[in-house]
Design a protein around this motif. Structure first.
Motif, PDB file in Angstrom:
ATOM      1  N   LEU A 101       0.834  -1.216   0.000  1.00  0.00           N
ATOM      2  CA  LEU A 101       0.000   0.000   0.000  1.00  0.00           C
ATOM      3  C   LEU A 101       0.859   1.251   0.000  1.00  0.00           C
ATOM      4  O   LEU A 101       0.603   2.214  -0.737  1.00  0.00           O
ATOM      5  N   VAL A 102       1.922   1.221   0.822  1.00  0.00           N
ATOM      6  CA  VAL A 102       2.807   2.400   0.920  1.00  0.00           C
ATOM      7  C   VAL A 102       3.527   2.630  -0.414  1.00  0.00           C
ATOM      8  O   VAL A 102       3.540   3.748  -0.950  1.00  0.00           O
ATOM      9  N   THR A 103       4.136   1.535  -0.964  1.00  0.00           N
ATOM     10  CA  THR A 103       4.902   1.713  -2.205  1.00  0.00           C
ATOM     11  C   THR A 103       3.978   2.080  -3.373  1.00  0.00           C
ATOM     12  O   THR A 103       4.319   2.938  -4.194  1.00  0.00           O
ATOM     13  N   LEU A 104       2.800   1.453  -3.415  1.00  0.00           N
ATOM     14  CA  LEU A 104       1.872   1.773  -4.499  1.00  0.00           C
ATOM     15  C   LEU A 104       1.403   3.220  -4.399  1.00  0.00           C
ATOM     16  O   LEU A 104       1.302   3.934  -5.402  1.00  0.00           O
ATOM     17  N   SER A 105       1.118   3.653  -3.118  1.00  0.00           N
ATOM     18  CA  SER A 105       0.707   5.056  -2.926  1.00  0.00           C
ATOM     19  C   SER A 105       1.818   5.973  -3.427  1.00  0.00           C
ATOM     20  O   SER A 105       1.565   6.968  -4.131  1.00  0.00           O
ATOM     21  N   ALA A 106       3.064   5.623  -3.065  1.00  0.00           N
ATOM     22  CA  ALA A 106       4.205   6.453  -3.491  1.00  0.00           C
ATOM     23  C   ALA A 106       4.310   6.458  -5.013  1.00  0.00           C
ATOM     24  O   ALA A 106       4.536   7.515  -5.633  1.00  0.00           O
ATOM     25  N   MET A 107       4.140   5.285  -5.628  1.00  0.00           N
ATOM     26  CA  MET A 107       4.232   5.198  -7.087  1.00  0.00           C
ATOM     27  C   MET A 107       3.135   6.042  -7.736  1.00  0.00           C
ATOM     28  O   MET A 107       3.371   6.774  -8.702  1.00  0.00           O
ATOM     29  N   LEU A 108       1.912   5.913  -7.199  1.00  0.00           N
ATOM     30  CA  LEU A 108       0.777   6.641  -7.790  1.00  0.00           C
ATOM     31  C   LEU A 108       0.984   8.151  -7.679  1.00  0.00           C
ATOM     32  O   LEU A 108       0.807   8.905  -8.649  1.00  0.00           O
ATOM     33  N   ILE A 109       1.391   8.577  -6.448  1.00  0.00           N
ATOM     34  CA  ILE A 109       1.601  10.017  -6.248  1.00  0.00           C
ATOM     35  C   ILE A 109       2.785  10.482  -7.100  1.00  0.00           C
ATOM     36  O   ILE A 109       2.776  11.569  -7.683  1.00  0.00           O
ATOM     37  N   GLY A 110       3.810   9.599  -7.175  1.00  0.00           N
ATOM     38  CA  GLY A 110       4.988   9.928  -7.983  1.00  0.00           C
ATOM     39  C   GLY A 110       4.640  10.065  -9.460  1.00  0.00           C
ATOM     40  O   GLY A 110       5.140  10.960 -10.157  1.00  0.00           O
ATOM     41  N   LEU A 111       3.766   9.197  -9.951  1.00  0.00           N
ATOM     42  CA  LEU A 111       3.374   9.245 -11.372  1.00  0.00           C
ATOM     43  C   LEU A 111       2.523  10.474 -11.659  1.00  0.00           C
ATOM     44  O   LEU A 111       2.698  11.149 -12.673  1.00  0.00           O
ATOM     45  N   ASP A 112       1.556  10.707 -10.762  1.00  0.00           N
ATOM     46  CA  ASP A 112       0.708  11.892 -10.939  1.00  0.00           C
ATOM     47  C   ASP A 112       0.185  12.308  -9.577  1.00  0.00           C
ATOM     48  O   ASP A 112      -0.595  11.582  -8.950  1.00  0.00           O
ATOM     49  N   PHE A 113       0.619  13.462  -9.105  1.00  0.00           N
ATOM     50  CA  PHE A 113       0.345  13.894  -7.738  1.00  0.00           C
ATOM     51  C   PHE A 113      -1.154  13.951  -7.438  1.00  0.00           C
ATOM     52  O   PHE A 113      -1.640  13.388  -6.463  1.00  0.00           O
ATOM     53  N   LYS A 114      -1.922  14.642  -8.352  1.00  0.00           N
ATOM     54  CA  LYS A 114      -3.340  14.860  -8.066  1.00  0.00           C
ATOM     55  C   LYS A 114      -4.139  13.557  -8.123  1.00  0.00           C
ATOM     56  O   LYS A 114      -4.925  13.254  -7.225  1.00  0.00           O
ATOM     57  N   LEU A 115      -3.924  12.784  -9.195  1.00  0.00           N
ATOM     58  CA  LEU A 115      -4.646  11.506  -9.317  1.00  0.00           C
ATOM     59  C   LEU A 115      -4.214  10.546  -8.199  1.00  0.00           C
ATOM     60  O   LEU A 115      -5.011   9.782  -7.667  1.00  0.00           O
ATOM     61  N   GLY A 116      -2.940  10.610  -7.864  1.00  0.00           N
ATOM     62  CA  GLY A 116      -2.405   9.760  -6.787  1.00  0.00           C
ATOM     63  C   GLY A 116      -3.106  10.059  -5.468  1.00  0.00           C
ATOM     64  O   GLY A 116      -3.519   9.144  -4.739  1.00  0.00           O
ATOM     65  N   LEU A 117      -3.290  11.365  -5.174  1.00  0.00           N
ATOM     66  CA  LEU A 117      -3.963  11.736  -3.928  1.00  0.00           C
ATOM     67  C   LEU A 117      -5.419  11.276  -3.947  1.00  0.00           C
ATOM     68  O   LEU A 117      -5.943  10.796  -2.937  1.00  0.00           O
ATOM     69  N   LEU A 118      -6.053  11.440  -5.103  1.00  0.00           N
ATOM     70  CA  LEU A 118      -7.458  11.021  -5.233  1.00  0.00           C
ATOM     71  C   LEU A 118      -7.611   9.538  -4.904  1.00  0.00           C
ATOM     72  O   LEU A 118      -8.586   9.110  -4.291  1.00  0.00           O
ATOM     73  N   MET A 119      -6.603   8.775  -5.287  1.00  0.00           N
ATOM     74  CA  MET A 119      -6.655   7.331  -5.064  1.00  0.00           C
ATOM     75  C   MET A 119      -6.286   6.966  -3.620  1.00  0.00           C
ATOM     76  O   MET A 119      -6.854   6.028  -3.035  1.00  0.00           O
ATOM     77  N   THR A 120      -5.329   7.682  -3.030  1.00  0.00           N
ATOM     78  CA  THR A 120      -4.811   7.245  -1.718  1.00  0.00           C
ATOM     79  C   THR A 120      -5.534   7.850  -0.514  1.00  0.00           C
ATOM     80  O   THR A 120      -5.577   7.225   0.548  1.00  0.00           O
ATOM     81  N   ILE A 121      -6.117   9.038  -0.688  1.00  0.00           N
ATOM     82  CA  ILE A 121      -6.761   9.668   0.477  1.00  0.00           C
ATOM     83  C   ILE A 121      -7.886   8.791   1.068  1.00  0.00           C
ATOM     84  O   ILE A 121      -8.000   8.677   2.284  1.00  0.00           O
ATOM     85  N   PRO A 122      -8.703   8.099   0.242  1.00  0.00           N
ATOM     86  CA  PRO A 122      -9.778   7.274   0.854  1.00  0.00           C
ATOM     87  C   PRO A 122      -9.283   5.995   1.545  1.00  0.00           C
ATOM     88  O   PRO A 122     -10.076   5.312   2.193  1.00  0.00           O
ATOM     89  N   VAL A 123      -7.980   5.671   1.399  1.00  0.00           N
ATOM     90  CA  VAL A 123      -7.493   4.394   1.961  1.00  0.00           C
ATOM     91  C   VAL A 123      -7.779   4.253   3.469  1.00  0.00           C
ATOM     92  O   VAL A 123      -8.293   3.221   3.916  1.00  0.00           O
ATOM     93  N   PRO A 124      -7.479   5.278   4.292  1.00  0.00           N
ATOM     94  CA  PRO A 124      -7.785   5.116   5.731  1.00  0.00           C
ATOM     95  C   PRO A 124      -9.271   4.824   5.978  1.00  0.00           C
ATOM     96  O   PRO A 124      -9.615   4.036   6.868  1.00  0.00           O
ATOM     97  N   VAL A 125     -10.148   5.438   5.173  1.00  0.00           N
ATOM     98  CA  VAL A 125     -11.590   5.189   5.344  1.00  0.00           C
ATOM     99  C   VAL A 125     -11.895   3.718   5.041  1.00  0.00           C
ATOM    100  O   VAL A 125     -12.651   3.056   5.759  1.00  0.00           O
ATOM    101  N   ILE A 126     -11.259   3.238   3.959  1.00  0.00           N
ATOM    102  CA  ILE A 126     -11.487   1.828   3.571  1.00  0.00           C
ATOM    103  C   ILE A 126     -11.006   0.895   4.689  1.00  0.00           C
ATOM    104  O   ILE A 126     -11.704  -0.037   5.091  1.00  0.00           O
TER     105      ILE A 126
END
Lengths: 151, 757
Positions: free
Chosen positions: B300-325
């Motif tokens: 989860l951590v590395t994927l979040s980093a990869m996603l944010i690294g690839l695209d900051f805004k889309l990465g945040l959109l994907m990772t911010i709901p993780v704690p809720v999940i």
């Protein structure tokens, strides 16, 4: 005059065979959990049955005064806690901890994890705790969901 | 710890409040707490004992009495008991009411007042706290009450397999890291080869050569990933089995060391299920749990980093709901825990029918109640299934909803991405197709660790509850202190009981100060009514339990100083219903002496009158006797157990109703075998049939935990006491059975006598 007498500490005595001597006796329900008001065995201090009483109120063996004394004795003998609300039932290490409201006030008690509440044939629920105390549930003011998780 | 128990569980004070100490000038030796009044309402009343007086405090008002002037009597109710203080003339002075949880302390108070014995080796606080906490501590045998500690303790079993853990973990980490490569390479192929080629910025030859390198790298990555996964699975799964094996071994070995007290307080089924099912339920957690959760979190951590690294805004959109999940998964786990609890409860109802009906099948059949049992089983089976369906209802609803939520996020990612994908490359919001493909692939991979964490939460709950049950047994200490039990003495067989008091439950004394001496080679008969304490005497001699007070000596040495195993090997017990293990007759006879010579086995069997019937079986000594020896008759089992005892050559022999469950002919054979067995040994024989004690040198009459009479048969008959009563009754019964009596009054008398016994 009654053939029974009850002392302050609820010791029951019986005037056996109209002799002058009072004998200590016990009145034991035959079905204390399932049919608590039917069949009592009146026993002497050696456990010998003096009389089997089907229903106290209707027994030919007993007069009104006897019935009054025996009912007071039974109230002592059959006293158990009646739960009217459940605050929480939590699993702890090796035991289940109940925090409940009883007719006598708030109380907590514990059972083993493999000891479950028993549903008696009249629909009431009986729980035996680690110390041998018994807790009955007939109707709950609150805590039904907690109970449902166990029964 | 004690304070916590009193506050959390008992909700009463952990010791006598200091106010009372200040009020009493003498040293407090004992105290008890009375929690109810005569109307059965909760109160706080303290009963305090000093060397001379007993004080009763209620609302800080006191009554006090001289102990020497007091008599007591107790009253037992179902939920409330009382102890009544009486004057010398038996006038009621005070009635003290108490609930069941005060029982042990009040039993000690009663004993103290009856015996006027106030010499305690422990302080008043210790006696009070031990008395109250005993049932709780017995249930909570382990010191590990913290869930995290239990997990760590469980993981400590991985210690011997460090190498495998390291290799397996490295495999898992490398598999996770290599899993990230294909998504990255896929984006690279699109952005660095396909897109430039389609735009005409790359020629075909160059595109093919870079393409092959990237595809080869992709192939190697997948190959390496599978190697790492194989390494992880192989090492971890085998290791899980090893840990389960080690736990089973430790449990079984530990159980062998526990006292009979433990077996009296725990159901056989429960012990068996801890050794079998519970150890089995933890292996998958040990094998995969910790590593999988660690890897899932790492993913989860590395994927979040990869996603944010690839695209900051889309990465945040994907990772911010993780704690809720994750929180939703936690809540679902809590709900499932409650349903699982109900499953367990319903399942125990099902197994209860099995453990009831199967051993009692003969009764079921003889009363023609198969239909009733089928209905009973079907009802409980259905109730269990209803809860299991609830389990499936719950998770099958939860996971689609959760994944729908995750997919909504994914759709949102698409919705935000499309305008950016169609934007011109020089636009600030532009995202390349390759980057987005990588993003999509990483996004898909995001679901797996979430799922794993969800599954692991359930696995963790299962594993820790099983681990609790396992450690509960492993932490149970034998209640007998055997530190000083080291003397390995070859016994002669002299036995001394001095002032022996014993109670099984710590409340009711089964033996109330027994005294006797038995000389080497003497045969003693123990007679008396059921429940009088006869068998208890023999169990104490074997040191199955430790006595409450007094001493038991063998050859003048306290049995507490004797090596228990060595001592027990010199004491043989022949029971009324002997226990034979599943195995051959030979195995059973050699149970206590594995290396006994075959000639010795046959000799022992001849003495035990069992050789003849054994040779009647097709497989003779190699005949399998079945579970508990069920293929043999009671008399045959008995004679095999006698042969087993003979082979062990004990110095002390205990015959516990050895001939009471067999017919006259078999009894004659067994008695004959026993007569040979007892020669030259100290024998204690318990018997209801007094005729079987004809060879006894002395007979002890035990009644209500005391030895009432001692003497030879002749002496006891002359005493005209309990023994005479028993003997007369049995003679009359014998005559009655043989038709020598016609007087109906005598028949009534005999039946009444039997009832008395």
């Amino acid at each position: 005059m009654s053939k029974f007498k009850l002392e302050l500490d609820k010791k029951l005595f019986y005037l056996k065979n109209k002799s002058a001597e009072w004998v200590e006796v016990d009145l034991k329900p035959c079905f204390p959990q399932t049919f608590a008001d039917q069949y009592y065995s009146l026993q002497d201090d050696k456990g010998e049955e003096i009389e089997l009483i089907e229903r106290i109120e209707k027994s030919d063996f007993l007069d009104e005064l006897d019935i009054e004394i025996l009912n007071e004795y039974i109230n002592f003998k059959k006293f158990t806690f009646v739960i009217i609300g459940i605050y929480s039932i939590a699993e702890d290490f090796g035991l289940r901890n109940f925090k409940v409201k009883t007719v006598q006030g708030d109380r907590s008690f514990q059972t083993g994890l493999d000891v479950w509440p028993r549903v008696i044939n009249n629909g009431a629920i009986l729980i035996d705790d680690l110390y041998g105390e018994q807790y009955w549930i007939h109707d709950l003011e609150f805590g039904q969901d907690e109970l449902n998780a166990l029964v | 710890m004690k304070t916590e128990y009193f506050e959390k569980y008992l909700q009463q004070k952990e010791k006598l409040p200091s106010f009372y100490y200040e009020k009493i000038e003498e040293k407090v030796l004992f105290y008890a707490f009375s929690d109810f009044d005569h109307d059965f309402q909760s109160i706080e009343k303290w009963i305090v004992v000093t060397a001379t007086r007993l004080y009763v405090f209620e609302n800080k008002l006191e009554n006090s009495y001289f102990i020497d002037d007091l008599k007591v009597r107790e009253g037992k109710g179902h939920g409330i008991n009382n102890l009544t203080l009486l004057s010398e003339s038996k006038e009621v002075l005070e009635v003290i009411w108490y609930g069941q949880r005060q029982n042990i302390v009040f039993a000690q108070l009663k004993y103290l007042l009856e015996e006027k014995n106030i010499n305690f080796s422990k302080s008043a606080d210790e006696i009070y706290q031990e008395g109250l906490l005993k049932p709780l501590l017995k249930k909570q045998a382990s010191t590990e009450v913290d869930k995290n500690k239990v997990v760590w303790r469980l993981l400590s079993y991985l210690g011997p397999y460090k190498g495998d853990v390291i290799i397996g973990s490295i495999g898992a980490v490398l598999a996770t890291l290599t899993s990230l490569v294909p998504a990255y390479l896929s984006g690279k192929i699109i952005d660095d080869i396909i897109q430039p080629f389609q735009d005409g910025n790359l020629d075909s030859k160059e595109a093919m050569s870079i393409g092959f390198v990237l595809v080869a790298t992709l192939g190697i990555t997948y190959f390496l990933r599978e190697i790492f996964i194989w390494l992880r699975l192989k090492k971890m799964s085998v290791m899980g089995e090893m840990v389960a094996r080690d736990l089973r071994r430790d449990l079984f070995n530990h159980i062998q060391k526990l006292d009979m007290d433990f077996f009296a307080n725990n159901h056989t089924g429960s012990i068996i299920s801890r050794i079998s099912s519970d150890t089995d339920r933890i292996w998958d957690f040990v094998a995969f749990g910790v590593v999988e959760v660690s890897i899932a979190i790492l993913s989860l951590v590395t994927l979040s980093a990869m996603l944010i690294g690839l695209d900051f805004k889309l990465g945040l959109l994907m990772t911010i709901p993780v704690p809720v999940i994750l929180y939703a998964i936690y809540l679902h786990g809590e709900k499932m825990k409650k349903i699982f609890l109900r499953c367990w409860r319903k399942w125990s109802d099902v197994t209860a029918v099995l453990s009831d009906a199967i051993p009692g099948m003969q009764v079921v059949k003889s009363f023609n109640q198969e239909e009733r049992e089928m209905k009973r089983f079907a009802k409980r089976n259905q109730a269990a299934i209803d809860v299991f369906v609830e389990v499936h209802d719950s998770w099958t609803k939860f996971w689609p909803i959760l994944f729908f939520f995750v997919h909504v996020i994914m759709v949102s990612v698409w919705a935000f991405a499309i305008p950016r994908l169609v934007a011109t490359p020089d636009s600030s919001v532009y995202i390349s197709a390759g980057t987005f493909v990588s993003f999509l692939l990483y996004m898909t991979m995001f679901l797996q660790p979430i799922e794993v964490i969800g599954q692991m939460a359930r696995m963790l709950n299962r594993a820790t509850s099983s681990a609790y049950r396992i450690f509960e047994i492993l932490d149970t200490k034998p209640s007998m202190d055997t530190k000083s039990s080291v003397d390995k003495i070859k016994l002669n067989g002299k036995i001394d009981f001095a002032d022996v008091i014993f109670s099984y439950d710590g409340v009711r004394n089964v033996l109330k100060g027994i005294n006797f001496n038995i000389e080497k080679g003497e045969m003693i008969g123990l007679v008396g009514p059921s429940g009088s304490g006869k068998s208890t005497i023999t169990k104490l001699l074997n040191r199955f339990y430790d006595i409450s007070s007094g001493s038991i000596k063998l050859d003048g040495i306290d049995i507490k100083n004797l090596d228990v195993g060595f001592m027990r090997r010199q004491i043989a017990v022949v029971h009324q219903d002997p226990y034979l293990f599943h195995g051959t007759i030979l195995d059973n006879i050699r149970y206590g002496n594995e290396n006994a010579d075959l000639s010795e086995v046959i000799k022992a069997c001849k003495i035990a009158n069992s050789h003849e019937f054994i040779m009647g079986f097709k497989d003779a000594y190699d005949t399998t006797v079945g579970e508990r020896g069920q293929t043999l008759s009671g008399g045959e089992r008995q004679r095999i157990s006698i042969a087993r005892a003979i082979l062990n050559n004990p110095r002390i022999l205990i015959l516990d109703e050895a001939t009471s469950a067999v017919d006259t002919e078999t009894e004659r054979k067994i008695q004959d075998a026993l007569d040979k067995l007892i020669e030259g040994r100290t024998v204690i024989a318990i018997a209801h049939r007094l005729s079987t004690l004809r060879k006894a040198n002395r007979i002890f009459v035990v009644k209500a935990g005391n030895i009432e009479e001692v003497g030879t048969h002749k002496e006891l008959m002359e005493m005209n006491g309990e023994y005479r009563k028993l003997q007369d009754m049995q003679t009359e019964m014998f005559n009655l059975m043989h038709g020598d009596v016609e007087d109906p009054k005598l028949i009534t008398k005999v039946i009444e006598g039997v009832k008395d016994e």
